[in-house]
Write an enzyme that holds these catalytic residues in place. Structure first.
Site, PDB file in Angstrom:
ATOM      1  N   VAL A   1     -26.099  -5.984  35.564  1.00 48.93           N
ATOM      2  CA  VAL A   1     -25.706  -5.730  34.169  1.00 48.93           C
ATOM      3  C   VAL A   1     -26.889  -5.147  33.396  1.00 48.93           C
ATOM      4  CG1 VAL A   1     -24.932  -6.776  32.023  1.00 48.93           C
ATOM      5  CG2 VAL A   1     -23.933  -7.508  34.187  1.00 48.93           C
TER       6      VAL A   1
ATOM      7  N   PRO B   1     -37.860 -12.442  36.208  1.00 45.84           N
ATOM      8  CA  PRO B   1     -38.683 -12.832  37.369  1.00 45.84           C
ATOM      9  C   PRO B   1     -38.536 -11.863  38.534  1.00 45.84           C
ATOM     10  CG  PRO B   1     -37.405 -14.692  36.523  1.00 45.84           C
ATOM     11  CD  PRO B   1     -36.870 -13.465  35.868  1.00 45.84           C
TER      12      PRO B   1
ATOM     13  N   ASP C   1      -2.652   5.748  -7.284  1.00 44.92           N
ATOM     14  CA  ASP C   1      -1.929   4.708  -8.002  1.00 44.92           C
ATOM     15  C   ASP C   1      -2.387   3.319  -7.571  1.00 44.92           C
ATOM     16  OD1 ASP C   1      -0.481   6.511  -9.422  1.00 44.92           O
ATOM     17  OD2 ASP C   1       1.358   6.336  -8.253  1.00 44.92           O
TER      18      ASP C   1
ATOM     19  N   LYS D   1      -0.860   2.191 -13.235  1.00 47.13           N
ATOM     20  CA  LYS D   1      -0.227   1.716 -14.469  1.00 47.13           C
ATOM     21  C   LYS D   1       0.203   0.276 -14.242  1.00 47.13           C
ATOM     22  CE  LYS D   1       1.695   6.222 -15.748  1.00 47.13           C
ATOM     23  NZ  LYS D   1       1.361   6.940 -14.494  1.00 47.13           N
TER      24      LYS D   1
ATOM     25  N   GLY E   1       4.969   5.583  -2.391  1.00 44.69           N
ATOM     26  CA  GLY E   1       6.314   6.078  -2.136  1.00 44.69           C
ATOM     27  C   GLY E   1       6.351   7.588  -2.123  1.00 44.69           C
ATOM     28  N   ASP E   2       7.241   8.165  -2.919  1.00 43.90           N
ATOM     29  CA  ASP E   2       7.383   9.618  -3.020  1.00 43.90           C
ATOM     30  C   ASP E   2       7.196  10.034  -4.472  1.00 43.90           C
ATOM     31  OD1 ASP E   2       8.518  12.260  -1.712  1.00 43.90           O
ATOM     32  OD2 ASP E   2       9.524  12.010  -3.636  1.00 43.90           O
TER      33      ASP E   2
ATOM     34  N   THR F   1       9.901   7.267   0.565  1.00 49.45           N
ATOM     35  CA  THR F   1      10.101   6.472  -0.640  1.00 49.45           C
ATOM     36  C   THR F   1      10.378   5.016  -0.294  1.00 49.45           C
ATOM     37  OG1 THR F   1      11.288   6.366  -2.743  1.00 49.45           O
ATOM     38  CG2 THR F   1      12.587   6.904  -0.797  1.00 49.45           C
ATOM     39  N   ALA F   2      10.105   4.123  -1.247  1.00 48.95           N
ATOM     40  CA  ALA F   2      10.166   2.684  -0.979  1.00 48.95           C
ATOM     41  C   ALA F   2      11.538   2.237  -0.513  1.00 48.95           C
ATOM     42  CB  ALA F   2       9.756   1.924  -2.234  1.00 48.95           C
TER      43      ALA F   2
ATOM     44  N   MET G   1      11.079  -1.367  -9.198  1.00 53.37           N
ATOM     45  CA  MET G   1      10.322  -1.932 -10.330  1.00 53.37           C
ATOM     46  C   MET G   1      11.162  -2.915 -11.140  1.00 53.37           C
ATOM     47  SD  MET G   1       8.334   1.565 -11.472  1.00 53.37           S
ATOM     48  CE  MET G   1       9.783   2.625 -11.327  1.00 53.37           C
TER      49      MET G   1
ATOM     50  N   GLY H   1       7.121  -4.356   1.364  1.00 55.27           N
ATOM     51  CA  GLY H   1       7.833  -3.748   2.476  1.00 55.27           C
ATOM     52  C   GLY H   1       6.968  -2.835   3.317  1.00 55.27           C
TER      53      GLY H   1
END
Length: 487
Positions: A25, A45, A251, A273, A305-306, A334-335, A386, A415
């Site tokens: 190794v 050794p 976002d 937001k 999302g979109d 999208t969601a 939302m 999700g």
């Protein structure tokens, strides 16, 4: 969870590295260090024949005997413990820690302060893969996959660009222009010519690319849909835009995993937001897009999302067009699609729903403008974006409009993400169930017969959580503020 390792390529040329251990190794570690130009000192050794031959040839220094911490006190830059004795390896690690030296203990991630990655080598191009010591076999498997993607021409390309680096930097003094040149170069014929063993033509093509590269382009904005938060679901076009961006306006709900895929030196500006807490107005977002685009930068407006589904993408394009800013749009998942798919809910089904309605419910005014009798019509699927803070009002208005109290619902929280939760039940249990399970944004409400299929068809994450045992009356009060607003 432990913090991730910091990726680092070390220059060990001519520097002393201590390897404790004289077996096979240790011999492999010494071979890799010699390839990197290091000057290994091997303490043990006895040495296996391969190491003995290197010592006899003067390529390594042999420290004969049992390990001594003094071995670390004479100009050592890095330490490797590669013995088959756990006590010795621990002593090496402790001595290195005491001297603030990075140490790798073979097959012991806990004691190691650096890890040796699996490597794909193509000349000066080196691609390193590490699992932080957790699963070396995974790293080796990834390396095998990468070996098939990057042929030897990539190493030749790296060498060619390296030889021309000073000239390229002198020709393109502006960093953004230099990036555009490399985008142009790597999409051109140079790599193909190298694959065909035509290096002189490849070099001439590089020189021509420098002359042909168009002048600095004006700034632009790309509206990019980031999907529901799972970075695996970014489109190829979205990934390309993130890797070309100078500035990213993102976002609040864009996940960290998505942002990690962007170019490392891109400026990231959070413009989320929120009804509660810090928030960026739409006018401020417009101003930021305009400021950076007019400065000649490539701006990515990254939306969850979109951008064209409750994302104010239309407003932003109208603003950009009015100010003469070039733009393009890259759609995202999208969601409604992402959350339904990951909850095992088909949004349409010929036995249950021939119509799909996407509805935003982020404020009281938006609820008052909805056609509730139409939303209560049979054989359709309703998806409310939302709407977490308005669940009681949504429930009451739908019941008043005649939607049966036994209509199935599914609340999909986070999700497509690793912490996804689904709560299912019937309309009469909706708000109470959300309170019971402390459903928080981002969460999507799906209503209709198809929502009942989540119980049987779920495949991602845990099974849906049950609704509240005691159904509330139809005239529910507004939920308390423990339910976060998803705006």
């Amino acid at each position: 969870m432990d913090a991730p390792l910091f990726p680092l390529f070390a220059d060990l040329n001519g520097r002393a590295v201590l390897v404790v251990g004289g077996g096979t190794v240790a011999a492999r570690k010494v071979e890799a260090l010699l390839d990197a130009g290091a000057r290994p000192r091997v303490g043990a050794p006895r040495l296996v024949p391969a190491l003995q031959a290197l010592a006899d040839a003067g390529r390594i220094d042999w420290l004969r005997g049992a390990f001594s911490p003094r071995w670390l006190d004479s100009g050592i830059w890095l330490v490797v413990a590669a013995t088959d004795a756990a006590a010795v390896n621990r002593a090496v690690a402790d001595a290195a820690d005491a001297r603030r030296l990075f140490v790798n203990v073979v097959d012991d991630a806990r004691l190691s302060r650096f890890h040796v990655p699996a490597v794909v080598e193509r000349g000066p191009l080196r691609i390193a893969i590490s699992t932080g010591g957790a699963a070396p076999m995974v790293a080796r498997h990834v390396r095998r996959r990468l070996e098939t993607l990057f042929d030897s021409a990539w190493g030749q390309l790296t060498e060619l660009i390296g030889r021309r680096r000073d000239g390229i930097r002198a020709h393109f003094t502006d960093l953004a222009a230099r990036r555009r040149f490399f985008d142009h170069l790597l999409d051109g014929p140079v790599l193909d010519l190298l694959r065909r063993r035509r290096p002189a033509e490849a070099e001439a093509a590089l020189q021509q690319a420098m002359a042909d590269t168009p002048p600095a382009a004006a700034g632009s904005v790309v509206l990019v849909g980031a999907g529901a938060g799972n970075p695996d679901q970014l489109t190829l076009a979205a990934l390309r835009a993130l890797n070309q961006a100078d500035v990213i306006l993102h976002d609040r709900l864009v996940g960290a995993g998505v942002l990690r895929l962007a170019r490392r030196d891109a400026e990231r500006i959070a413009v989320g937001k929120s009804a509660r807490g810090p928030s960026t107005s739409q006018e401020q977002i417009h101003a930021l897009m305009l400021e950076h685009a007019r400065a000649g930068r490539r701006v990515v407006r990254l939306k969850g999302g979109d951008a064209f589904v409750f994302g104010r993408g239309g407003e932003e394009l109208q603003f950009l067009r009015a100010h003469g800013i070039a733009y393009e749009v890259i759609p995202g998942i999208t969601a409604a699609l992402a959350c339904a798919a990951h909850a095992g809910i088909p949004l349409t089904h010929r036995d249950h729903a021939q119509q799909l309605r996407l509805v935003t419910a982020h404020c009281r005014d938006s609820l008052d403008t909805l056609d509730w009798p139409a939303l209560a019509a049979p054989r359709q699927t309703l998806v409310f974006y939302m709407g977490v803070a308005a669940l009681a009002r949504i429930q009451a208005r739908l019941l008043e409009a005649g939607l049966p109290a036994a209509t199935p619902f599914a609340l999909v929280e986070n999700g497509s993400r690793s912490d996804q939760r689904v709560v299912s039940g019937t309309l009469r249990q909706l708000a109470d169930s959300a309170l019971r399970h402390d459903v928080r944004s981002p969460a999507l409400l799906i209503l209709g017969d198809v929502a009942a299929l989540a119980t049987d068809l779920h495949w991602f994450g845990a099974a849906p959580l049950p609704a509240a045992d005691d159904a509330p009356s139809p005239s529910l009060p507004t939920p308390p503020t423990t339910l976060a607003d998803a705006a």
